[in-house]
Write a protein that holds these residues in place. Structure first.
Motif, PDB file in Angstrom:
ATOM      1  N   GLU A  13       4.826   3.793  -4.585  1.00 33.96           N
ATOM      2  CA  GLU A  13       5.856   3.093  -5.359  1.00 33.96           C
ATOM      3  C   GLU A  13       5.700   1.587  -5.212  1.00 33.96           C
ATOM      4  O   GLU A  13       5.713   0.840  -6.193  1.00 33.96           O
ATOM      5  CB  GLU A  13       7.241   3.531  -4.884  1.00 33.96           C
ATOM      6  CG  GLU A  13       8.401   2.764  -5.494  1.00 33.96           C
ATOM      7  CD  GLU A  13       8.606   3.039  -6.977  1.00 33.96           C
ATOM      8  OE1 GLU A  13       9.288   2.236  -7.640  1.00 33.96           O
ATOM      9  OE2 GLU A  13       8.069   4.047  -7.474  1.00 33.96           O
ATOM     10  N   VAL A  14       5.557   1.125  -3.967  1.00 29.39           N
ATOM     11  CA  VAL A  14       5.466  -0.309  -3.701  1.00 29.39           C
ATOM     12  C   VAL A  14       4.195  -0.908  -4.303  1.00 29.39           C
ATOM     13  O   VAL A  14       4.190  -2.030  -4.806  1.00 29.39           O
ATOM     14  CB  VAL A  14       5.519  -0.566  -2.177  1.00 29.39           C
ATOM     15  CG1 VAL A  14       5.223  -2.027  -1.869  1.00 29.39           C
ATOM     16  CG2 VAL A  14       6.890  -0.178  -1.622  1.00 29.39           C
ATOM     17  N   ALA A  15       3.094  -0.150  -4.258  1.00 26.83           N
ATOM     18  CA  ALA A  15       1.802  -0.671  -4.723  1.00 26.83           C
ATOM     19  C   ALA A  15       1.806  -1.017  -6.200  1.00 26.83           C
ATOM     20  O   ALA A  15       1.125  -1.941  -6.631  1.00 26.83           O
ATOM     21  CB  ALA A  15       0.705   0.353  -4.431  1.00 26.83           C
ATOM     22  N   GLY A  16       2.576  -0.275  -6.988  1.00 28.08           N
ATOM     23  CA  GLY A  16       2.557  -0.493  -8.424  1.00 28.08           C
ATOM     24  C   GLY A  16       1.540   0.404  -9.114  1.00 28.08           C
ATOM     25  O   GLY A  16       0.821   1.171  -8.458  1.00 28.08           O
ATOM     26  N   ILE A  17       1.471   0.302 -10.414  1.00 29.68           N
ATOM     27  CA  ILE A  17       0.570   1.158 -11.199  1.00 29.68           C
ATOM     28  C   ILE A  17      -0.659   0.337 -11.606  1.00 29.68           C
ATOM     29  O   ILE A  17      -1.622   0.257 -10.871  1.00 29.68           O
ATOM     30  CB  ILE A  17       1.323   1.752 -12.411  1.00 29.68           C
ATOM     31  CG1 ILE A  17       2.557   2.541 -11.907  1.00 29.68           C
ATOM     32  CG2 ILE A  17       0.404   2.681 -13.216  1.00 29.68           C
ATOM     33  CD1 ILE A  17       3.470   3.049 -12.983  1.00 29.68           C
ATOM     34  N   ASP A  18      -0.627  -0.292 -12.749  1.00 32.90           N
ATOM     35  CA  ASP A  18      -1.753  -1.157 -13.143  1.00 32.90           C
ATOM     36  C   ASP A  18      -1.596  -2.566 -12.570  1.00 32.90           C
ATOM     37  O   ASP A  18      -2.577  -3.208 -12.195  1.00 32.90           O
ATOM     38  CB  ASP A  18      -1.856  -1.228 -14.668  1.00 32.90           C
ATOM     39  CG  ASP A  18      -2.232   0.109 -15.275  1.00 32.90           C
ATOM     40  OD1 ASP A  18      -2.989   0.851 -14.626  1.00 32.90           O
ATOM     41  OD2 ASP A  18      -1.767   0.425 -16.389  1.00 32.90           O
ATOM     42  N   THR A  19      -0.364  -3.046 -12.537  1.00 38.92           N
ATOM     43  CA  THR A  19      -0.086  -4.383 -12.014  1.00 38.92           C
ATOM     44  C   THR A  19       0.272  -4.269 -10.543  1.00 38.92           C
ATOM     45  O   THR A  19       1.310  -3.698 -10.191  1.00 38.92           O
ATOM     46  CB  THR A  19       1.060  -5.047 -12.794  1.00 38.92           C
ATOM     47  OG1 THR A  19       0.732  -5.066 -14.189  1.00 38.92           O
ATOM     48  CG2 THR A  19       1.289  -6.467 -12.309  1.00 38.92           C
ATOM     49  N   LYS A  20      -0.569  -4.798  -9.692  1.00 42.75           N
ATOM     50  CA  LYS A  20      -0.397  -4.668  -8.253  1.00 42.75           C
ATOM     51  C   LYS A  20       0.437  -5.814  -7.675  1.00 42.75           C
ATOM     52  O   LYS A  20       0.580  -6.864  -8.287  1.00 42.75           O
ATOM     53  CB  LYS A  20      -1.760  -4.620  -7.553  1.00 42.75           C
ATOM     54  CG  LYS A  20      -2.664  -3.499  -8.045  1.00 42.75           C
ATOM     55  CD  LYS A  20      -2.042  -2.131  -7.801  1.00 42.75           C
ATOM     56  CE  LYS A  20      -2.938  -0.996  -8.245  1.00 42.75           C
ATOM     57  NZ  LYS A  20      -2.315   0.328  -8.016  1.00 42.75           N
ATOM     58  N   VAL A  21       0.930  -5.600  -6.467  1.00 44.36           N
ATOM     59  CA  VAL A  21       1.719  -6.624  -5.780  1.00 44.36           C
ATOM     60  C   VAL A  21       0.861  -7.844  -5.475  1.00 44.36           C
ATOM     61  O   VAL A  21       1.275  -8.977  -5.650  1.00 44.36           O
ATOM     62  CB  VAL A  21       2.298  -6.060  -4.454  1.00 44.36           C
ATOM     63  CG1 VAL A  21       3.050  -7.140  -3.683  1.00 44.36           C
ATOM     64  CG2 VAL A  21       3.205  -4.875  -4.726  1.00 44.36           C
ATOM     65  N   MET A  22      -0.366  -7.603  -5.021  1.00 43.81           N
ATOM     66  CA  MET A  22      -1.254  -8.675  -4.581  1.00 43.81           C
ATOM     67  C   MET A  22      -2.590  -8.600  -5.303  1.00 43.81           C
ATOM     68  O   MET A  22      -2.865  -7.638  -6.012  1.00 43.81           O
ATOM     69  CB  MET A  22      -1.488  -8.575  -3.071  1.00 43.81           C
ATOM     70  CG  MET A  22      -0.245  -8.699  -2.226  1.00 43.81           C
ATOM     71  SD  MET A  22      -0.653  -8.529  -0.457  1.00 43.81           S
ATOM     72  CE  MET A  22       0.971  -8.774   0.269  1.00 43.81           C
ATOM     73  N   ARG A  23      -3.398  -9.635  -5.097  1.00 42.82           N
ATOM     74  CA  ARG A  23      -4.778  -9.605  -5.560  1.00 42.82           C
ATOM     75  C   ARG A  23      -5.661 -10.203  -4.472  1.00 42.82           C
ATOM     76  O   ARG A  23      -5.188 -10.966  -3.620  1.00 42.82           O
ATOM     77  CB  ARG A  23      -4.952 -10.338  -6.892  1.00 42.82           C
ATOM     78  CG  ARG A  23      -4.563 -11.806  -6.892  1.00 42.82           C
ATOM     79  CD  ARG A  23      -4.674 -12.397  -8.289  1.00 42.82           C
ATOM     80  NE  ARG A  23      -4.201 -13.768  -8.368  1.00 42.82           N
ATOM     81  CZ  ARG A  23      -4.970 -14.841  -8.165  1.00 42.82           C
ATOM     82  NH1 ARG A  23      -6.257 -14.684  -7.898  1.00 42.82           N
ATOM     83  NH2 ARG A  23      -4.472 -16.055  -8.248  1.00 42.82           N
ATOM     84  N   THR A  24      -6.931  -9.860  -4.523  1.00 42.67           N
ATOM     85  CA  THR A  24      -7.879 -10.243  -3.482  1.00 42.67           C
ATOM     86  C   THR A  24      -8.639 -11.498  -3.896  1.00 42.67           C
ATOM     87  O   THR A  24      -9.046 -11.636  -5.055  1.00 42.67           O
ATOM     88  CB  THR A  24      -8.877  -9.104  -3.226  1.00 42.67           C
ATOM     89  OG1 THR A  24      -8.156  -7.884  -3.054  1.00 42.67           O
ATOM     90  CG2 THR A  24      -9.724  -9.376  -2.009  1.00 42.67           C
ATOM     91  N   LEU A  25      -8.842 -12.396  -2.938  1.00 41.99           N
ATOM     92  CA  LEU A  25      -9.617 -13.615  -3.176  1.00 41.99           C
ATOM     93  C   LEU A  25     -10.944 -13.528  -2.434  1.00 41.99           C
ATOM     94  O   LEU A  25     -10.984 -13.216  -1.243  1.00 41.99           O
ATOM     95  CB  LEU A  25      -8.841 -14.848  -2.690  1.00 41.99           C
ATOM     96  CG  LEU A  25      -7.535 -15.148  -3.435  1.00 41.99           C
ATOM     97  CD1 LEU A  25      -6.729 -16.206  -2.671  1.00 41.99           C
ATOM     98  CD2 LEU A  25      -7.812 -15.627  -4.859  1.00 41.99           C
TER      99      LEU A  25
END
Length: 368
Positions: free
Chosen positions: A138-150
């Motif tokens: 639930e927290v992670a999201g579906i296509d749109t994630k909470v975070m992104r990697t750099l």
């Protein structure tokens, strides 16, 4: 006879239902109820349960809750000091917003020191909660994630340097913010109370822009310059930590420096195969003819996306699982032979424009 909910239980149930309606979500179970009862007083839970979905002024929240402004202001200030409410300065007033679970009051709870017994109990409850069925999904999201990697910027291929946009480069994000704040890593602090913390540094969590101002105002971190943030960035790269930031295009509010043993997001990948961070636009490529078969790359990967595999001749070589790899570059940076290089993914990801667009996308994907 079924369980009869008393008045106090009803208050916390209403709060849990309100939190579960945020775009980020907070699945309701016994562990969540126990967490809320320890973080919120009953009067705070009443206010939280009636909180509007959008940031609003004290006057409007007073109307919604039916609580007089003077009394409400005291409650909101106390909630804000605990990280349960965000008080956002706007001109000559404040707008108030209920903090979500993640990124939100979990971090603000463990960004501070306090009563050891209380924090240990909360650490145990959060640990159980995030491992409960469906919570990280639930927290992670579906296509749109909470975070992104750099990606580690030093690994960006020269051939594509001019194509790499500002949002893909941590140093540019930091410079554009003009400074920020450094605070305690909530995940590593929580792990310490569980007796599971690694030896990675704790004071490496970066906040930027308005978020940094709020962190400093609440005593959760110290104000630092661009150069100080860049030094932390370099230090954490040397340690092989993973840079995760707010999944927005303009003005990300934080950059975390994460390990696979403590970080809620990376542990979600390792332990539950749940991805709460979007991969960077890069992925490692292997040139086996130069490979020493040393296994350093596999050891450095925080999410076990690189595995040493016997190719049939008794020699172990690294194999990258592209379905797991988030493109941080820790493996490539550690490779002593230069066999692992980072290349562009065939399909490039562009994050939501800002926090509002991110939450709108998340809410739409979850049917909210």
């Amino acid at each position: 006879m079924g369980h009869i909910i008393n008045a106090k239980e009803a208050v916390y149930q209403a709060l849990a239902e309100r939190l579960s309606k945020t775009p980020e979500g907070a699945p309701i179970n016994e562990d969540l109820m126990a967490i809320l009862e320890r973080l919120y007083t009953e009067s705070e839970a009443i206010v939280g349960s009636k909180f509007p979905m959008l940031p609003m002024t004290l006057e409007k929240i007073a109307i919604i809750t039916g609580i007089k402004e003077k009394e409400l202001k005291i409650i909101l200030d106390e909630m804000s000091e605990k990280g349960l409410v965000l008080d956002i300065p706007r001109k000559d007033s404040f707008y108030y917003m209920l903090a979500p679970m993640l990124v939100g009051f979990f971090e603000y709870t463990f960004m501070r020191t306090g009563d050891h017994a209380t924090l240990k109990e909360l650490a145990e409850l959060f640990e159980t909660y995030f491992h409960s069925e469906g919570v990280m999904n639930e927290v992670a999201g579906i296509d749109t994630k909470v975070m992104r990697t750099l990606i580690y910027e030093s690994l960006i291929p020269v051939a594509v340097e001019t194509e790499v946009l500002d949002y893909e480069q941590a140093s540019i994000i930091i410079r554009q913010a003009g400074g920020g704040a450094i605070s305690m890593c909530a995940c590593r602090h929580e792990a310490a109370h569980l007796g599971k913390a690694c030896d990675a540094p704790v004071d490496v969590c970066m906040s930027l822009g308005g978020a940094a101002e709020w962190i400093v105002r609440k005593g959760l971190g110290k104000s630092v310059t661009v150069d100080e943030l860049l030094r932390v960035l370099e230090q954490t790269q040397q340690l092989g930590l993973v840079h995760l930031c707010d999944n927005v295009l303009d003005k990300p509010t934080y950059i975390c420096n994460c390990c696979g043993c403590c970080c809620k997001v990376l542990r979600g990948i390792n332990e539950q195969h749940v991805f709460a961070t979007h991969p960077s636009n890069f992925i490692p490529s292997i040139e086996l003819k130069n490979c020493f078969s040393c296994g350093v790359c596999a050891d450095k990967c925080q999410i076990h996306a690189v595995i040493m595999t016997d190719q049939g001749n008794g020699i172990l070589v690294p194999v990258v699982n592209n379905e797991v790899c988030i493109g941080c570059g820790a493996c490539s940076a550690a490779c002593p032979s230069g066999s692992l290089t980072m290349s562009r993914r065939p399909v490039l990801y562009v994050p939501p424009r800002n926090g509002r667009e991110k939450l709108r996308r998340v809410a739409r994907e979850k049917g909210r």
